[in-house]
Design a protein around this motif. Structure first.
Motif, PDB file in Angstrom:
ATOM      1  N   GLN A   1       4.574 -13.426   4.302  1.00  0.00           N
ATOM      2  CA  GLN A   1       5.694 -12.656   3.671  1.00  0.00           C
ATOM      3  C   GLN A   1       4.982 -12.136   2.371  1.00  0.00           C
ATOM      4  N   MET A   2       4.634 -13.401   1.639  1.00  0.00           N
ATOM      5  CA  MET A   2       3.910 -13.029   0.335  1.00  0.00           C
ATOM      6  C   MET A   2       2.926 -12.077   0.082  1.00  0.00           C
ATOM      7  N   LYS A   3       1.798 -12.302   1.200  1.00  0.00           N
ATOM      8  CA  LYS A   3       0.613 -11.434   1.317  1.00  0.00           C
ATOM      9  C   LYS A   3       1.099  -9.813   1.583  1.00  0.00           C
ATOM     10  N   GLU A   4       2.105  -9.835   2.392  1.00  0.00           N
ATOM     11  CA  GLU A   4       2.736  -8.226   2.483  1.00  0.00           C
ATOM     12  C   GLU A   4       2.995  -7.608   1.374  1.00  0.00           C
ATOM     13  N   SER A   5       3.905  -8.622   0.203  1.00  0.00           N
ATOM     14  CA  SER A   5       4.256  -8.080  -1.120  1.00  0.00           C
ATOM     15  C   SER A   5       3.509  -7.881  -1.749  1.00  0.00           C
ATOM     16  N   LEU A   6       2.366  -8.794  -1.874  1.00  0.00           N
ATOM     17  CA  LEU A   6       1.257  -8.613  -3.102  1.00  0.00           C
ATOM     18  C   LEU A   6       0.432  -7.567  -2.411  1.00  0.00           C
ATOM     19  N   LYS A   7       0.190  -7.039  -1.210  1.00  0.00           N
ATOM     20  CA  LYS A   7      -0.609  -5.786  -1.073  1.00  0.00           C
ATOM     21  C   LYS A   7      -0.025  -4.594  -1.731  1.00  0.00           C
ATOM     22  N   GLU A   8       1.046  -4.480  -1.700  1.00  0.00           N
ATOM     23  CA  GLU A   8       1.667  -3.180  -2.574  1.00  0.00           C
ATOM     24  C   GLU A   8       1.592  -3.378  -4.087  1.00  0.00           C
ATOM     25  N   ILE A   9       1.846  -4.373  -4.440  1.00  0.00           N
ATOM     26  CA  ILE A   9       1.569  -4.778  -5.915  1.00  0.00           C
ATOM     27  C   ILE A   9       0.008  -4.365  -6.247  1.00  0.00           C
ATOM     28  N   GLU A  10      -0.881  -4.728  -5.533  1.00  0.00           N
ATOM     29  CA  GLU A  10      -2.503  -4.796  -5.864  1.00  0.00           C
ATOM     30  C   GLU A  10      -2.618  -3.225  -5.730  1.00  0.00           C
ATOM     31  N   SER A  11      -2.024  -2.484  -4.669  1.00  0.00           N
ATOM     32  CA  SER A  11      -2.073  -0.942  -4.571  1.00  0.00           C
ATOM     33  C   SER A  11      -1.874  -0.249  -5.682  1.00  0.00           C
ATOM     34  N   ILE A  12      -0.589  -0.640  -6.260  1.00  0.00           N
ATOM     35  CA  ILE A  12      -0.081   0.140  -7.401  1.00  0.00           C
ATOM     36  C   ILE A  12      -0.821  -0.033  -8.676  1.00  0.00           C
TER      37      ILE A  12
ATOM     38  N   ARG B   1      -3.947  -1.000  -8.781  1.00  0.00           N
ATOM     39  CA  ARG B   1      -5.507  -0.449  -8.752  1.00  0.00           C
ATOM     40  C   ARG B   1      -5.306   1.064  -8.864  1.00  0.00           C
ATOM     41  N   ARG B   2      -4.350   1.774  -8.290  1.00  0.00           N
ATOM     42  CA  ARG B   2      -4.100   3.131  -8.466  1.00  0.00           C
ATOM     43  C   ARG B   2      -3.509   3.844  -9.757  1.00  0.00           C
ATOM     44  N   LYS B   3      -2.847   2.720 -10.351  1.00  0.00           N
ATOM     45  CA  LYS B   3      -2.089   3.014 -11.655  1.00  0.00           C
ATOM     46  C   LYS B   3      -1.112   4.088 -11.377  1.00  0.00           C
ATOM     47  N   ARG B   4      -0.282   4.011 -10.232  1.00  0.00           N
ATOM     48  CA  ARG B   4       0.602   4.775  -9.918  1.00  0.00           C
ATOM     49  C   ARG B   4       1.484   4.402  -8.899  1.00  0.00           C
ATOM     50  N   GLY B   5       2.874   4.397  -9.087  1.00  0.00           N
ATOM     51  CA  GLY B   5       3.803   3.752  -8.040  1.00  0.00           C
ATOM     52  C   GLY B   5       4.845   3.070  -9.021  1.00  0.00           C
ATOM     53  N   ASP B   6       5.899   2.490  -8.148  1.00  0.00           N
ATOM     54  CA  ASP B   6       6.928   1.838  -8.918  1.00  0.00           C
ATOM     55  C   ASP B   6       6.669   0.328  -8.900  1.00  0.00           C
ATOM     56  N   LEU B   7       5.847  -0.051  -9.715  1.00  0.00           N
ATOM     57  CA  LEU B   7       5.692  -1.400  -9.784  1.00  0.00           C
ATOM     58  C   LEU B   7       6.789  -2.430 -10.096  1.00  0.00           C
ATOM     59  N   SER B   8       7.809  -1.960 -10.652  1.00  0.00           N
ATOM     60  CA  SER B   8       8.942  -2.903 -11.155  1.00  0.00           C
ATOM     61  C   SER B   8       9.748  -3.073  -9.805  1.00  0.00           C
ATOM     62  N   ALA B   9       9.879  -2.143  -9.190  1.00  0.00           N
ATOM     63  CA  ALA B   9      10.532  -2.214  -7.531  1.00  0.00           C
ATOM     64  C   ALA B   9       9.902  -3.345  -6.737  1.00  0.00           C
ATOM     65  N   GLU B  10       8.290  -3.238  -6.811  1.00  0.00           N
ATOM     66  CA  GLU B  10       7.661  -4.018  -5.911  1.00  0.00           C
ATOM     67  C   GLU B  10       7.628  -5.386  -6.595  1.00  0.00           C
ATOM     68  N   ILE B  11       7.608  -5.614  -7.769  1.00  0.00           N
ATOM     69  CA  ILE B  11       7.603  -7.040  -8.308  1.00  0.00           C
ATOM     70  C   ILE B  11       9.072  -7.557  -7.763  1.00  0.00           C
ATOM     71  N   LYS B  12      10.050  -6.790  -8.166  1.00  0.00           N
ATOM     72  CA  LYS B  12      11.501  -7.417  -7.562  1.00  0.00           C
ATOM     73  C   LYS B  12      11.332  -7.806  -6.233  1.00  0.00           C
ATOM     74  N   LYS B  13      10.808  -7.318  -5.204  1.00  0.00           N
ATOM     75  CA  LYS B  13      10.678  -7.391  -4.000  1.00  0.00           C
ATOM     76  C   LYS B  13       9.744  -8.684  -3.443  1.00  0.00           C
ATOM     77  N   TYR B  14       8.739  -8.813  -4.711  1.00  0.00           N
ATOM     78  CA  TYR B  14       7.864  -9.878  -4.529  1.00  0.00           C
ATOM     79  C   TYR B  14       8.681 -11.294  -5.002  1.00  0.00           C
ATOM     80  N   LEU B  15       9.463 -11.167  -6.002  1.00  0.00           N
ATOM     81  CA  LEU B  15      10.094 -12.537  -6.530  1.00  0.00           C
ATOM     82  C   LEU B  15      11.137 -12.635  -5.548  1.00  0.00           C
ATOM     83  N   ALA B  16      11.726 -11.773  -4.795  1.00  0.00           N
ATOM     84  CA  ALA B  16      12.695 -12.023  -3.679  1.00  0.00           C
ATOM     85  C   ALA B  16      12.198 -12.753  -2.662  1.00  0.00           C
ATOM     86  N   SER B  17      11.079 -12.464  -2.260  1.00  0.00           N
ATOM     87  CA  SER B  17      10.128 -13.003  -1.300  1.00  0.00           C
ATOM     88  C   SER B  17       9.956 -14.546  -1.858  1.00  0.00           C
ATOM     89  N   ARG B  18       9.588 -14.807  -3.128  1.00  0.00           N
ATOM     90  CA  ARG B  18       9.283 -15.888  -3.489  1.00  0.00           C
ATOM     91  C   ARG B  18      10.503 -16.830  -3.785  1.00  0.00           C
TER      92      ARG B  18
END
Length: 254
Positions: free
Chosen positions: A99-110, A112-129
Motif C-alpha cells: 500500500q505504501m509503495k503504491e502511494s509513493l509511486k504517485e508522489i515520486e512521479s509528481i 519528478r515531472r513537477k506537475r500534478g496535485d502533490l497535496s492530494a497524493e500526500i494526503k492519500k499517503y498519510l492516510a495509508s500510513r
C-alpha cells in the motif's frame, strides 16, 4: 544454550545431531544480533535473511526420523500454530508495504515531472500510513496477549518462533516511524514498551513522514530511498515466507 528436545521417552540419545547443533548456532547468532545491532533497514533485511536460513534448517531437522519420533502430537500442533502466526505476520507486512509503495509511486512521479496535485497524493499517503499503524497496533496487541504461551515445552522450535516474532515487532516499530507518531500515541506507547523495540532514531520511513508534514520540504531523493527500503523489505519477507511454507509442509507431513 545447548539445544535439546523435550520428549516423551528418556531413550533419546544424549549426543546432539549435527543438524541440531547447526540450528542452535543460528539461533545464537540471531539472539546476538537482536541484542547488539541498532535497528536499520539493512540490519532488518539481514535478520530476515538469517531467519530464512534458520527455517530452512528447521525444515531439514523436521525431516529427520529422530525428530519425528520424539515430537508428541501436541507439540506438532503447537509448532504448526506457530508457523501460521508467523505467516500471518508476513502477510500483514507485505500488505502494508505494498500500500505504501503504491502511494509513493504517485508522489515520486509528481516530484519528478513537477506537475500534478502533490497535496492530494500526500494526503492519500498519510492516510495509508495511519491505516498501516492501526494494523500494526492490532497485531502487536495480539502478540502481547499470546507471548510465550506454552513455548517452554517446544525447546528449539519455540525459541525460533520467539526470535522470529521479535524481529517482526522490531520491524513494525521501524516501519511505523516512531518520531512521527504524535497522532498515534497509543501505537508509540505499545511499541515503546516492547523490549525488542527499535531505537527512536530517524529512518527512511520517519524522514518522509516528517517531510510530508511540510509539503515544500519533501525531497525526491528521500522518497526514492524509502521506495528502495520497502522493496528490500518486501524481498526479504517474500523469501522468508517461502521458507516458512516449506517448513509448514514438513510439519503437516509428520
Amino acid at each position: 544454550m545447548a539445544l535439546s528436545f523435550h520428549v516423551r521417552s528418556n531413550s533419546f540419545p544424549s549426543r546432539q545431531h549435527p543438524q541440531a547443533t547447526h540450528v542452535d548456532e543460528q539461533l545464537s547468532r540471531l539472539r546476538s544480533s537482536k541484542e547488539t545491532t541498532t535497528a536499520s533497514s539493512s540490519s532488518i533485511c539481514q535478520r530476515l535473511s538469517n531467519l530464512q536460513d534458520l527455517h530452512d534448517s528447521l525444515d531439514k531437522m523436521l525431516r529427520l526420523s529422530i525428530t519425528q519420533q520424539t515430537l508428541s502430537q501436541e507439540q506438532i500442533e503447537m509448532i504448526l500454530d506457530g508457523s501460521i502466526k508467523i505467516l500471518d505476520l508476513c502477510n500483514v507486512s507485505k500488505d502494508g508495504l505494498s500500500q505504501m509503495k503504491e502511494s509513493l509511486k504517485e508522489i515520486e512521479s509528481i516530484l519528478r515531472r513537477k506537475r500534478g496535485d502533490l497535496s492530494a497524493e500526500i494526503k492519500k499517503y498519510l492516510a495509508s500510513r495511519k491505516s498501516l499503524k492501526k494494523s500494526f497496533q492490532k497485531v502487536l496487541k495480539n502478540l502481547k496477549t499470546g507471548h510465550n504461551k506454552n513455548k517452554e515445552s517446544l525447546a528449539v522450535f519455540g525459541e525460533a518462533e520467539a526470535v522470529t516474532v521479535s524481529l517482526f515487532e522490531c520491524m513494525f516499530t521501524f516501519m511505523s516511524g516512531t518520531k512521527s507518531c504524535g497522532k498515534w500515541s497509543l501505537v508509540s506507547k505499545i511499541m515503546s514498551q516492547n523490549k525488542a523495540a527499535c531505537e527512536d532514531a530517524e529512518n527512511e520511513f520517519t524522514r518522509v513522514d516528517l517531510e510530508c508534514q511540510s509539503e515544500k520540504s519533501l525531497k525526491i531523493e528521500d522518497v526514492q530511498n524509502l521506495n528502495s527500503c520497502i522493496e528490500d523489505l518486501e524481498d526479504g519477507i517474500e523469501l522468508l515466507s517461502k521458507s516458512l511454507i516449506k517448513y509448514r509442509v514438513s510439519i503437516l507431513n509428520i
